[in-house]
Structure formats: C-alpha cells, structure tokens
Design a protein around this motif. Structure first.
Motif, PDB file in Angstrom:
ATOM      1  N   LEU A  67       0.803  -1.310  -0.018  1.00 48.67           N
ATOM      2  CA  LEU A  67      -0.006   0.032  -0.051  1.00 48.67           C
ATOM      3  C   LEU A  67       0.937   1.141  -0.045  1.00 48.67           C
ATOM      4  O   LEU A  67       0.518   2.180  -0.766  1.00 48.67           O
ATOM      5  N   VAL A  68       1.994   1.360   0.696  1.00 47.95           N
ATOM      6  CA  VAL A  68       2.822   2.307   0.652  1.00 47.95           C
ATOM      7  C   VAL A  68       3.484   2.540  -0.728  1.00 47.95           C
ATOM      8  O   VAL A  68       3.693   3.813  -0.965  1.00 47.95           O
ATOM      9  N   LEU A  69       3.685   1.534  -1.080  1.00 43.44           N
ATOM     10  CA  LEU A  69       4.341   1.590  -2.691  1.00 43.44           C
ATOM     11  C   LEU A  69       3.253   1.774  -3.623  1.00 43.44           C
ATOM     12  O   LEU A  69       3.539   1.877  -5.028  1.00 43.44           O
ATOM     13  N   GLY A  70       1.750   2.157  -3.226  1.00 50.14           N
ATOM     14  CA  GLY A  70       0.723   2.490  -4.300  1.00 50.14           C
ATOM     15  C   GLY A  70       0.173   1.374  -4.983  1.00 50.14           C
ATOM     16  O   GLY A  70      -0.552   1.813  -5.973  1.00 50.14           O
ATOM     17  N   VAL A  71       0.309   0.287  -4.581  1.00 49.45           N
ATOM     18  CA  VAL A  71      -0.349  -0.829  -5.183  1.00 49.45           C
ATOM     19  C   VAL A  71      -1.840  -0.986  -4.531  1.00 49.45           C
ATOM     20  O   VAL A  71      -2.086  -0.694  -3.612  1.00 49.45           O
ATOM     21  N   ASP A  72      -2.793  -1.147  -5.831  1.00 49.74           N
ATOM     22  CA  ASP A  72      -4.279  -1.440  -5.564  1.00 49.74           C
ATOM     23  C   ASP A  72      -4.478  -2.481  -4.363  1.00 49.74           C
ATOM     24  O   ASP A  72      -3.761  -3.579  -4.366  1.00 49.74           O
ATOM     25  N   PRO A  73      -4.995  -2.327  -3.192  1.00 52.48           N
ATOM     26  CA  PRO A  73      -5.417  -3.260  -2.235  1.00 52.48           C
ATOM     27  C   PRO A  73      -6.020  -4.484  -2.697  1.00 52.48           C
ATOM     28  O   PRO A  73      -5.378  -5.509  -2.306  1.00 52.48           O
ATOM     29  N   GLU A  74      -6.957  -4.407  -3.581  1.00 50.56           N
ATOM     30  CA  GLU A  74      -7.513  -5.803  -4.163  1.00 50.56           C
ATOM     31  C   GLU A  74      -6.326  -6.572  -5.002  1.00 50.56           C
ATOM     32  O   GLU A  74      -6.402  -7.762  -4.961  1.00 50.56           O
ATOM     33  N   ALA A  75      -5.565  -5.745  -5.812  1.00 49.03           N
ATOM     34  CA  ALA A  75      -4.630  -6.574  -6.413  1.00 49.03           C
ATOM     35  C   ALA A  75      -3.414  -7.312  -5.253  1.00 49.03           C
ATOM     36  O   ALA A  75      -3.038  -8.098  -5.536  1.00 49.03           O
ATOM     37  N   ALA A  76      -3.402  -6.699  -4.261  1.00 49.77           N
ATOM     38  CA  ALA A  76      -2.300  -7.074  -3.284  1.00 49.77           C
ATOM     39  C   ALA A  76      -2.923  -8.349  -2.604  1.00 49.77           C
ATOM     40  O   ALA A  76      -2.350  -9.120  -2.472  1.00 49.77           O
ATOM     41  N   LEU A  77      -4.131  -8.395  -2.237  1.00 48.49           N
ATOM     42  CA  LEU A  77      -4.848  -9.165  -1.750  1.00 48.49           C
ATOM     43  C   LEU A  77      -4.984 -10.595  -2.651  1.00 48.49           C
ATOM     44  O   LEU A  77      -4.658 -11.630  -2.185  1.00 48.49           O
ATOM     45  N   ALA A  78      -5.139 -10.137  -3.773  1.00 48.09           N
ATOM     46  CA  ALA A  78      -5.031 -11.459  -4.841  1.00 48.09           C
ATOM     47  C   ALA A  78      -3.832 -12.021  -4.852  1.00 48.09           C
ATOM     48  O   ALA A  78      -3.613 -13.123  -5.122  1.00 48.09           O
ATOM     49  N   GLY A  79      -2.620 -11.285  -4.712  1.00 50.67           N
ATOM     50  CA  GLY A  79      -1.278 -11.773  -4.892  1.00 50.67           C
ATOM     51  C   GLY A  79      -0.955 -12.675  -3.526  1.00 50.67           C
ATOM     52  O   GLY A  79      -0.434 -13.589  -3.832  1.00 50.67           O
ATOM     53  N   LEU A  80      -1.734 -12.359  -2.604  1.00 49.03           N
ATOM     54  CA  LEU A  80      -1.233 -13.155  -1.195  1.00 49.03           C
ATOM     55  C   LEU A  80      -2.019 -14.259  -1.420  1.00 49.03           C
ATOM     56  O   LEU A  80      -1.564 -15.291  -0.777  1.00 49.03           O
ATOM     57  N   LYS A  81      -3.251 -14.379  -1.893  1.00 51.14           N
ATOM     58  CA  LYS A  81      -4.013 -15.395  -1.836  1.00 51.14           C
ATOM     59  C   LYS A  81      -3.601 -16.444  -2.931  1.00 51.14           C
ATOM     60  O   LYS A  81      -3.686 -17.507  -2.737  1.00 51.14           O
ATOM     61  N   MET A  82      -2.818 -16.039  -4.078  1.00 55.71           N
ATOM     62  CA  MET A  82      -1.848 -16.952  -4.809  1.00 55.71           C
ATOM     63  C   MET A  82      -0.465 -17.239  -4.395  1.00 55.71           C
ATOM     64  O   MET A  82       0.249 -17.944  -5.175  1.00 55.71           O
TER      65      MET A  82
END
Length: 469
Positions: A294-309
């Motif tokens: 989030l600090v780097l400006g990534v969309d939260p939903e995209a970040a959560l999708a990355g964690l899920k995978m």
C-alpha cells in the motif's frame, strides 16, 4: 569499460550455471562470493538500477516469506522485480540476486529490488545499497554464537538505519515492542501493522518471551494479551511506551487446515485476506507485505489477490503429497520459530509421524543449547497426535535427548543419521500425515530427497517469482 567488473560478473554467471548443471546447490551464494572476491565494490554498480526503489526486509523470523509475498504482489501488479527469493540473505546472496538478474555489463532493468537481508548483515549491505523502504518483522533470540545477545543485534540494525537518509520509510510490527522502538529512535516516517489482540488468539506458552522490559526506561512491561512470544498488547506503566494503533490491523482471524482468513482494515477501507498457508506467523508476514504494498501505491485488491496465490518458499511450511499423505517441510532455527512449527503440527487433525533434522554447521549456529528453550513438552502432552519421532542430522542424539527430557516416551524416539533412511521412515509411517523439520543446512538435502519421493504442492506457478519477473 571496467574489466574487473565484467570478469566478476562472468565468473559469477559461470558458477551459477555449473552449480545447477551438476546439481551442487542452487547457485544463490557462491556466485556472489566469487564476484566479491574479484571485485569487492561490485554492488555500487547496482545501487541505483531499480527504477522505483529498493525495499529491504529484515528481522529474525519471516524475512523470506515476507519478501516473497511482497515480490509476488508487485509482479502481479505489473512491475519487474529483482529479489533473492531462495533466502540467501547475506552480502553474497544479495550480490548474486543482482548478477543473476543483470547482463554481463552489470546492467539490470527492473522497477523494484525486494531484498531479504539478514539482520547481522544489514549494516554491511546498507553500506552499498540504500533502501527507500525497510520492513522489520520481529526480533527473537537466534544463533547466539553468531549474533550475540539480542540487544546487540537490535543495536546494530538500529545504528545502520539511523545512517540512512531521513526520507527512508519504515514498515514496523506494532505487536513487537522491540520493533516499535525503531519509530521513535529514528524519527523516520513509519507505518505499523498488527493483529487485533483478542482473548481467543492468546497464546499460553511462556517460552521465549524476549521483551520483558521497556527499552526506554527499563520498567517491566504490562501485557494484557500475548499472541505469541513477546508479540501482543503491551504497555510500560512508567513511561507510557505502548503498542501503537496499527495502520493495518487484522481481526476476525480464522486459522484452518487449508490456510488463514481475516479482515484487514485501515482508515480508508476494509478487506478480506485469504492465505493458502498455516500459522499465525504467516498472517504477520502477509500483513507486513500488504502494508508495504500500500505504501508503494499498489491497489489493495491486487495486493490481496497476490497474497491469495502465494506459494511458500522451500521449507516455509511447504506442502508435499506422498500418496494420500500430507507432508509439510519447515525450517526451524530458533526457539520462537520452532514453537510456531510445533503449534502447526498440533493443529493438524491427522495423527502423524515427525522427523527432526538438527545440524550445527556455521550457518545453523554451533551452539544448540537453544533447543532447551523450545516448548517440546507440548508434544508429550498430546500423545494422541503423534506416532513416533525420527531424529537425524549431526546432532540427532542431542535432539532425541531433549525430547526424552520433554516427556516423549523413549519407545517413540528413533535415531537415524542417514537422511534418506530417516525420510523414508517418516513417509512410510502409519500416520495419515508427516511433518519434517530441519535446521538451515539440513533443509536443502532433506528437500532434495523429499522432492524425489513426494509431489510438491504448488498453489500457483505464476507466483513463483523469478529474479526479474
């Protein structure tokens, strides 16, 4: 054209090829070692090549997982990343990561460098590479013969960070007072992550609690809840130093056999986080990676999708299948990490067989007295969970002795110094599951043998980050 630079890179790339060709390792440290011997200043050629910045992850536990989670998020968001995915986190491993990603002229085209850095090596690495963002996971006792006392390690990391530009941003674990102190003592912009301290998540083991006294005034901390080790809800009754309100906080945590779910929120949103891995410590790793993204400006939903995978790195609660048997491989290197690994075994529903591989090589730490600080007694308290324990590695006998003193029946203890026979024994046991735990230098040979006998469970091939993705 710097001929020493070219020679160093060529030597390193040749070593990488030969290591993999002959199956003599993963080529994650030796190439960097050769390059540094030929040209000690090689890292200065890479220091500004990550176009959008450098993120360093340090601390005792969770560095590899956190950095790989963050790398996966950034790759999913469309960025190119240089990273030392395999956990080679000394100066040699960091050097290797850049050389592997770059050309023979030491040119790297990447958006970010996400570097896991050993806490003892952090002062050395930051002399050459200046991070824009530093993620600190936690601090626990680890290899006293190499690091010294915990206060010494923390002091060295703190001193190194204080030498960085004042624009450096910190991502800190709000639940660890040994980490939170970095915000006040550096004055750098900081964001905190944590888990909401509620009674149902409280841990009751008193082993390996490091932060008993306030780092500012020396008074004894008051804790309302321990989550694990010294992580929890703390406050100094004298000076008021206390757990800060996290910028990103997890709540409604559910830990299941197939992973973890929780709600995460900040002042601007509320999201559901889903992780395909077990263990409260992996939730902390995910929160660190999510906060950094989030600090780097990534969309939260995209970040959560990355964690899920996310797919675990080798030995980080890595999952294999041996027929119908579920097999986990876990790196253990200090009391807190070992306690969390044991908790993961006990959480399983199936009766299982366990192999523990203990070495005392330089990378493991020569002093194995830390095994007496691990809460092995919980194994003896749950005889319904385990059939037998196979102890292997250079210090197999000492491991078996520790289990005996913990109350594990001698009839359930077996010593097998040969890795292959030990692994075959645990895989072919009568349990419905098997747990393999190994110290660092035992992990690689154990993983190699296990991978020949069992099928690695891969959650998502696309998330296995290459050095530049």
């Amino acid at each position: 054209m710097n001929l020493r630079l070219i020679l160093a890179v060529l030597a390193a790339k040749t070593a990488m090829f030969l290591s993999r060709f002959f199956g003599r390792g993963r080529g994650s440290s030796l190439p960097g070692m050769l390059a540094l011997r030929i040209y000690p200043g090689i890292l200065k050629h890479y220091r500004h090549q990550a176009r959008r910045g450098v993120i360093m992850v340090t601390g005792t536990n969770g560095k590899t997982t956190t950095s790989n989670m963050l790398s996966g998020i950034l790759v999913r968001a469309g960025y190119t990343v240089v990273t030392n995915r395999e956990g080679a986190n000394l100066l040699t491993g960091v050097t290797t990561a850049f050389i592997r990603a770059g050309s023979v002229t030491a040119r790297v085209r990447s958006d970010y460098a996400v570097l896991e850095v050993d806490e003892a090596a952090f002062p050395v690495v930051t002399r050459w590479i200046k991070p824009n963002l530093v993620v600190i996971t936690n601090f626990f006792r680890d290899q006293l013969d190499r690091y010294g006392e915990l206060d010494t390690t923390i002091g060295k990391v703190l001193e190194a960070i204080q030498k960085l530009p004042s624009s450096t941003r910190l991502i800190l674990n709000a639940d660890d007072p040994l980490v939170v102190r970095f915000a006040g003592e550096t004055g750098y912009p900081s964001r905190f992550y944590g888990v909401r301290p509620v009674p149902e998540l409280a841990g009751d083991a008193a082993y390996s609690r490091e932060a008993k006294f306030c780092p500012h005034c020396g008074a004894e901390f008051m804790y309302s809840i321990y989550l694990y080790s010294q992580l929890g809800d703390y406050k100094c009754p004298r000076c008021g130093f206390a757990r800060p309100r996290p910028d990103i906080e997890a709540s409604f945590v559910q830990v299941g056999l197939n992973g973890i779910t929780a709600r995460v929120d900040d002042d601007e949103g509320d999201w559901k986080i889903e992780l395909p891995v077990q263990g409260m410590y992996n939730l902390y790793n995910a929160l660190a990676a999510f906060t950094a993204s989030l600090v780097l400006g990534v969309d939260p939903e995209a970040a959560l999708a990355g964690l899920k995978m996310y797919s675990p790195a080798i030995g980080r609660m890595e999952l294999f299948a041996y027929g119908d048997k579920k097999v986990t491989l876990t790196l253990v290197k200090n009391p807190t990490g070992f306690n969390q690994a044991l908790a993961g075994l006990i959480a399983g529903k199936s009766r299982q067989d366990v192999m523990i591989a203990i070495n005392d090589n330089d990378a493991d730490g020569r002093d194995i007295s830390w095994l007496w600080d691990v809460d092995f007694e919980i194994l003896a308290q749950r005889p319904d969970k385990f059939n037998f324990f196979i102890c292997t590695g250079k210090r197999a006998e000492e491991m078996a002795l520790r289990l005996k003193y913990a109350g594990v029946p001698v009839s359930a203890l077996h010593i097998e110094r040969d890795y292959q026979r030990a692994i075959d024994g645990v895989l072919n046991g009568r349990g419905a599951a098997a747990g393999l735990l190994a110290t660092y230098t035992a992990l690689w040979p154990v993983e190699k043998i296990l991978a020949q006998r069992a099928e690695r469970v891969v959650y998502n091939d696309s998330n296995r980050v290459s050095p530049v993705s």
